[in-house]
Structures are given as C-alpha cells and as structure tokens.
Design a protein around this motif. Structure first.
Motif, mmCIF file in Angstrom:
data_model
loop_
_atom_site.group_PDB
_atom_site.id
_atom_site.type_symbol
_atom_site.label_atom_id
_atom_site.label_comp_id
_atom_site.label_asym_id
_atom_site.label_seq_id
_atom_site.Cartn_x
_atom_site.Cartn_y
_atom_site.Cartn_z
ATOM 1 N N VAL A 147 0.840 -1.207 0.000
ATOM 2 C CA VAL A 147 0.000 0.000 0.000
ATOM 3 C C VAL A 147 0.874 1.255 0.000
ATOM 4 C CG1 VAL A 147 -1.660 1.337 1.331
ATOM 5 C CG2 VAL A 147 -1.965 -1.136 1.078
ATOM 6 N N LEU A 148 1.852 1.302 0.921
ATOM 7 C CA LEU A 148 2.725 2.475 0.993
ATOM 8 C C LEU A 148 3.581 2.615 -0.259
ATOM 9 C CD1 LEU A 148 3.923 2.362 4.717
ATOM 10 C CD2 LEU A 148 2.228 3.883 3.690
ATOM 11 N N ALA A 149 4.027 1.492 -0.820
ATOM 12 C CA ALA A 149 4.849 1.531 -2.032
ATOM 13 C C ALA A 149 4.056 1.991 -3.245
ATOM 14 C CB ALA A 149 5.452 0.155 -2.297
ATOM 15 N N THR A 150 2.735 2.033 -3.121
ATOM 16 C CA THR A 150 1.895 2.478 -4.231
ATOM 17 C C THR A 150 1.380 3.899 -4.018
ATOM 18 O OG1 THR A 150 1.174 0.202 -4.600
ATOM 19 C CG2 THR A 150 -0.136 1.936 -5.612
ATOM 20 N N ILE A 151 0.835 4.169 -2.831
ATOM 21 C CA ILE A 151 0.185 5.459 -2.584
ATOM 22 C C ILE A 151 1.196 6.601 -2.497
ATOM 23 C CG2 ILE A 151 -1.208 6.768 -0.943
ATOM 24 C CD1 ILE A 151 -2.669 4.238 -0.244
ATOM 25 N N LEU A 152 2.237 6.429 -1.699
ATOM 26 C CA LEU A 152 3.208 7.518 -1.510
ATOM 27 C C LEU A 152 3.933 7.891 -2.800
ATOM 28 C CD1 LEU A 152 4.728 6.671 1.995
ATOM 29 C CD2 LEU A 152 3.017 8.404 1.413
ATOM 30 N N PRO A 153 4.519 6.938 -3.533
ATOM 31 C CA PRO A 153 5.142 7.329 -4.804
ATOM 32 C C PRO A 153 4.139 7.889 -5.811
ATOM 33 C CG PRO A 153 5.959 5.187 -4.099
ATOM 34 C CD PRO A 153 4.800 5.522 -3.215
ATOM 35 N N ALA A 154 2.895 7.386 -5.781
ATOM 36 C CA ALA A 154 1.894 7.903 -6.716
ATOM 37 C C ALA A 154 1.621 9.381 -6.463
ATOM 38 C CB ALA A 154 0.607 7.093 -6.603
ATOM 39 N N PHE A 155 1.505 9.760 -5.192
ATOM 40 C CA PHE A 155 1.275 11.167 -4.863
ATOM 41 C C PHE A 155 2.490 12.011 -5.238
ATOM 42 C CE2 PHE A 155 1.260 14.720 -1.749
ATOM 43 C CZ PHE A 155 0.103 15.346 -2.192
ATOM 44 N N ALA A 196 10.159 -2.938 8.610
ATOM 45 C CA ALA A 196 10.194 -1.514 8.951
ATOM 46 C C ALA A 196 11.219 -0.778 8.094
ATOM 47 C CB ALA A 196 10.503 -1.336 10.431
ATOM 48 N N GLU A 197 12.342 -1.428 7.813
ATOM 49 C CA GLU A 197 13.348 -0.815 6.946
ATOM 50 C C GLU A 197 12.778 -0.544 5.559
ATOM 51 O OE1 GLU A 197 17.454 -2.084 4.618
ATOM 52 O OE2 GLU A 197 16.752 -3.276 6.318
ATOM 53 N N GLY A 198 12.036 -1.516 5.021
ATOM 54 C CA GLY A 198 11.437 -1.328 3.701
ATOM 55 C C GLY A 198 10.384 -0.237 3.697
ATOM 56 N N ILE A 199 9.561 -0.174 4.736
ATOM 57 C CA ILE A 199 8.521 0.859 4.825
ATOM 58 C C ILE A 199 9.143 2.252 4.889
ATOM 59 C CG2 ILE A 199 6.706 1.799 6.310
ATOM 60 C CD1 ILE A 199 5.990 -1.085 7.061
ATOM 61 N N LEU A 200 10.167 2.410 5.755
ATOM 62 C CA LEU A 200 10.830 3.717 5.881
ATOM 63 C C LEU A 200 11.553 4.109 4.605
ATOM 64 C CD1 LEU A 200 10.815 5.636 8.322
ATOM 65 C CD2 LEU A 200 10.117 3.328 8.901
ATOM 66 N N ALA A 201 12.038 3.128 3.831
ATOM 67 C CA ALA A 201 12.699 3.448 2.570
ATOM 68 C C ALA A 201 11.723 4.097 1.592
ATOM 69 C CB ALA A 201 13.300 2.180 1.960
ATOM 70 N N HIS A 202 10.504 3.561 1.525
ATOM 71 C CA HIS A 202 9.498 4.160 0.634
ATOM 72 C C HIS A 202 9.083 5.548 1.115
ATOM 73 C CE1 HIS A 202 8.853 0.705 -1.972
ATOM 74 N NE2 HIS A 202 8.829 -0.078 -0.903
ATOM 75 N N ILE A 203 8.962 5.707 2.423
ATOM 76 C CA ILE A 203 8.594 7.020 2.957
ATOM 77 C C ILE A 203 9.698 8.042 2.674
ATOM 78 C CG2 ILE A 203 8.095 8.307 5.072
ATOM 79 C CD1 ILE A 203 6.812 5.810 6.205
ATOM 80 N N GLU A 204 10.955 7.640 2.843
ATOM 81 C CA GLU A 204 12.072 8.565 2.615
ATOM 82 C C GLU A 204 12.164 8.979 1.151
ATOM 83 O OE1 GLU A 204 16.933 8.822 3.197
ATOM 84 O OE2 GLU A 204 15.834 6.987 3.735
ATOM 85 N N ALA A 231 9.043 -3.264 -5.319
ATOM 86 C CA ALA A 231 8.401 -3.582 -4.041
ATOM 87 C C ALA A 231 7.303 -4.627 -4.221
ATOM 88 C CB ALA A 231 7.825 -2.306 -3.423
ATOM 89 N N TRP A 232 6.510 -4.484 -5.256
ATOM 90 C CA TRP A 232 5.445 -5.459 -5.507
ATOM 91 C C TRP A 232 6.019 -6.824 -5.884
ATOM 92 C CZ3 TRP A 232 0.045 -5.611 -5.503
ATOM 93 C CH2 TRP A 232 -0.585 -4.453 -5.050
ATOM 94 N N THR A 233 7.086 -6.822 -6.674
ATOM 95 C CA THR A 233 7.690 -8.089 -7.095
ATOM 96 C C THR A 233 8.324 -8.814 -5.914
ATOM 97 O OG1 THR A 233 8.138 -7.156 -9.288
ATOM 98 C CG2 THR A 233 9.347 -9.136 -8.666
ATOM 99 N N ARG A 234 9.057 -8.074 -5.074
ATOM 100 C CA ARG A 234 9.731 -8.713 -3.941
ATOM 101 C C ARG A 234 8.739 -9.267 -2.918
ATOM 102 N NH1 ARG A 234 11.159 -8.460 1.125
ATOM 103 N NH2 ARG A 234 9.752 -6.701 1.475
ATOM 104 N N SER A 235 7.630 -8.564 -2.700
ATOM 105 C CA SER A 235 6.658 -8.985 -1.680
ATOM 106 C C SER A 235 5.616 -9.974 -2.203
ATOM 107 C CB SER A 235 5.949 -7.748 -1.109
ATOM 108 O OG SER A 235 5.285 -7.029 -2.130
ATOM 109 N N ASP A 236 5.721 -10.329 -3.481
ATOM 110 C CA ASP A 236 4.747 -11.253 -4.077
ATOM 111 C C ASP A 236 5.240 -12.694 -3.879
ATOM 112 O OD1 ASP A 236 2.497 -10.998 -6.696
ATOM 113 O OD2 ASP A 236 3.377 -12.914 -6.115
ATOM 114 N N THR A 237 4.897 -13.267 -2.765
ATOM 115 C CA THR A 237 5.308 -14.634 -2.473
ATOM 116 C C THR A 237 4.335 -15.634 -3.108
ATOM 117 O OG1 THR A 237 4.033 -14.732 -0.415
ATOM 118 C CG2 THR A 237 6.284 -13.861 -0.290
ATOM 119 N N PRO A 238 4.742 -16.878 -3.252
ATOM 120 C CA PRO A 238 3.810 -17.880 -3.792
ATOM 121 C C PRO A 238 2.550 -18.037 -2.955
ATOM 122 C CG PRO A 238 6.060 -18.701 -3.869
ATOM 123 C CD PRO A 238 6.097 -17.411 -3.091
#
Length: 331
Positions: free
Chosen positions: A6-14, A218-226, A53-60
């Motif tokens: 969600v954060l990897a989509t909404i924040l960069p989109a804005f 948390a590291e991944g979330i903060l990376a998208h926010i930064e 972000a979507w590719t890495r978090s897309d597990t089987p």
C-alpha cells in the motif's frame, strides 16, 4: 507485506502526481531546466521502485502473481537501486533549482556545481556498496523474505551522506538569500521551501536506525517514505510560488519587470518561478588618452596616493556608460 504494498503504491503515486504537475507547469511556461530533468528521472526511477516492491513482496502464498524466489530477488535489486536513485535524483533536482537562482558571475555557482559532482560521487558509492554487500553475503537469497541485510557499513554511509547532502541543500540557499533585500514574510517563505530538505533528513535518520536493526519490514517501509518525501520536497521550489501567485501573492523576485519590458505587462507573462534577473555580460575597456576626445579625457580620476587610474567603460545591449573605478559608481 500488505502495508508495504500500500505504501509503495500510494506515496510514490502522490509524489509522481506532484512532479507531473510541476513538469507540466514548467513546460507550459517554457521554463524547463536541468532541475526538471532530474525530477523527471526521479519519477522514472519511482516506477521501478514500486514495481520492485510489488515483485519482492509477491510470495507464492500471497500472490497475486506468485513469483518464484529468483524473480523476487530481482525485484529486491530493482527496489534497492531505484530507491537510491529516487532519493539522489530528487536532491540533484533541488540543487539545480538552487543553481538556477545563482547569478552567473557569482563564485557560489561554481561551488554549487562542485556540490553536484560530490552528490554524484556519493550516489554511485552507495549503489556500489549495497551491491558489494549483497553479493558478498548471499545467504539472504535462500531465505523466504528475499531481502539483503545491508548492515552497519551501509547504514553508517547512508546516514553520513544524507546528513551532508541535506546540510548543503539548506546552507546554499541560506547564504544566497542572506544579503538579498526581501520582506520578512518572503524570506521566511523561501527559507522554508529550501529548508524542507530537513524533513528528508529526519526520515533518513529513522530509516537508518532500522537498517542497523533486524526489522526488515520496517526498513522497507521507511525506505518508501524517505524516497517519496524527497521527491515531494524537490517540487516545492516550483509549486509553492505557483500556488502563492494563484492565491494573489507575488514575491519580490517577480515584482520587478525584466529589462526592456513595461510595468504594465499582462499577468500571464509574469514569471512565477524563483529567479534573479542579471544584466548582459559586462565588457571592460581601458581608455587610451591619446585616442579619446578631450571631454572623455577629463574622466580620468586621481587616487588619494596621486596615482592616476583610467576610467573603464562597459557595454550593455543598448548603451555605453563610463564606470569610475576610483569612485565605484556609474557616471
């Protein structure tokens, strides 16, 4: 995982929306510059960051595409490299926005270009260090999380470079605006715009703390926010003056017309970007007393020590004037 998506989509989109608005405005005013090119490159990298972000978090197990571990590792590299590119391309955009304000004859302009080279070196150094760390210790490639443990070396370098870059991005405009005659309100507005880089610093410090920790989510979330914060901040120098003018406030940088234009110019033609007007290049000539008219020979000035200094002349696009070196004024 859901929060990261969600954060990897909404924040960069804005952030991309704000950058697109900025680019459209600059294009419509025919004011596109290098700072806009860096902002556009940051947008380009932001798409790869979101895709990674979507590719890495897309597990089987979670889907929706059920990528294999190998594909998710590729997605992590996309995310890791593009995050660094978004962050530093945004800083480059801010730096070149500052360069647009600096008159060509000021030494600060050269200093700003040196800072741009320094930014590029830090940018490349971070990417190389991350790749070396991730390729040296490959145990993470066999874990279901598919996320490299960057460790203290990368976290320390990120904090150091982030802090240094943001200090530069605050110091340069502060030094430039210090001796410029502005109202208190406009000075606070301009300093607020360029000091917004410190917001990125705050987020980068928090992100660095989690790089040192074992909390990879948390590291991944903060990376998208930064990265998203940096991309938003780089547009403030363009969007804030535009919105300020839209609400009926004009800055001193827009209040005086350009040389050769009348004060009754239509508002549609007024500049709304932050810039200084500087005259045509000055050309200095020494006056030869034997070859000038008597009236011009009288323009020779005598210093207190008795040494004679010939007046100098400079030419602009429309007239020739005599500049008294001894008195420091145009006569």
């Amino acid at each position: 995982v859901f929060v990261i998506k969600v954060l990897a989509t909404i924040l960069p989109a804005f952030a991309v929306f704000l950058t697109t608005l900025r680019l459209y405005y600059r294009w419509s005013r025919r004011h596109l510059g290098y700072d806009d090119a860096w902002a556009a490159f940051a947008v380009f990298c932001a798409f790869f960051m979101t895709a990674g972000a979507w590719t890495r978090s897309d597990t089987p197990a979670t889907g929706p595409f059920h990528h294999s571990l190998h594909v998710r590792i590729i997605g992590y590299y996309m995310l890791n490299v593009s995050f660094t590119c978004v962050l530093w391309a945004s800083r480059m955009s801010i730096l070149f926005s500052i360069i647009r304000l600096i008159p060509y004859l000021m030494a600060m302009r050269i200093h700003a270009y040196i800072c741009a080279i320094l930014f590029g070196m830090m940018w490349v150094a971070l990417i190389i260090q991350k790749l070396v760390v991730c390729e040296t210790n490959t145990a993470w490639k066999h874990l279901p999380g598919a996320q490299c443990v960057l460790g203290h070396s990368v976290g320390g370098l990120e904090l150091a470079t982030d802090f240094l870059a943001d200090i530069i991005l605050v110091y340069l405009p502060a030094k430039l605006l210090w001796n410029i005659k502005l109202s208190f309100t406009k000075r606070v507005l301009l300093m607020g715009i360029f000091s917004a880089s410190m917001f990125t610093t705050v987020v980068s410090v928090i992100h660095g703390v989690y790089v040192f920790s074992e909390n990879r989510n948390a590291e991944g979330i903060l990376a998208h926010i930064e990265a998203s914060t940096a991309l938003m901040v780089c547009n403030l120098a363009v969007l804030v003056p535009w919105l300020s003018r839209a609400f009926g406030h004009r800055g001193e940088s827009e209040g005086s017309p350009t040389p050769g234009t009348s004060t009754g110019a239509s508002p549609a033609k007024d500049l709304t970007t932050l810039r200084f007007y500087h005259p045509a290049p000055i050309v200095l000539h020494a006056l030869e007393l034997d070859s000038v008219q008597p009236s011009m020979a009288r323009s020779v000035h005598t210093c207190a020590s008795g040494e004679e200094i010939a007046s100098m002349t400079f030419a602009d696009n429309s007239s020739h004037k005599s500049l008294s070196i001894a008195e420091g004024e145009v006569v």
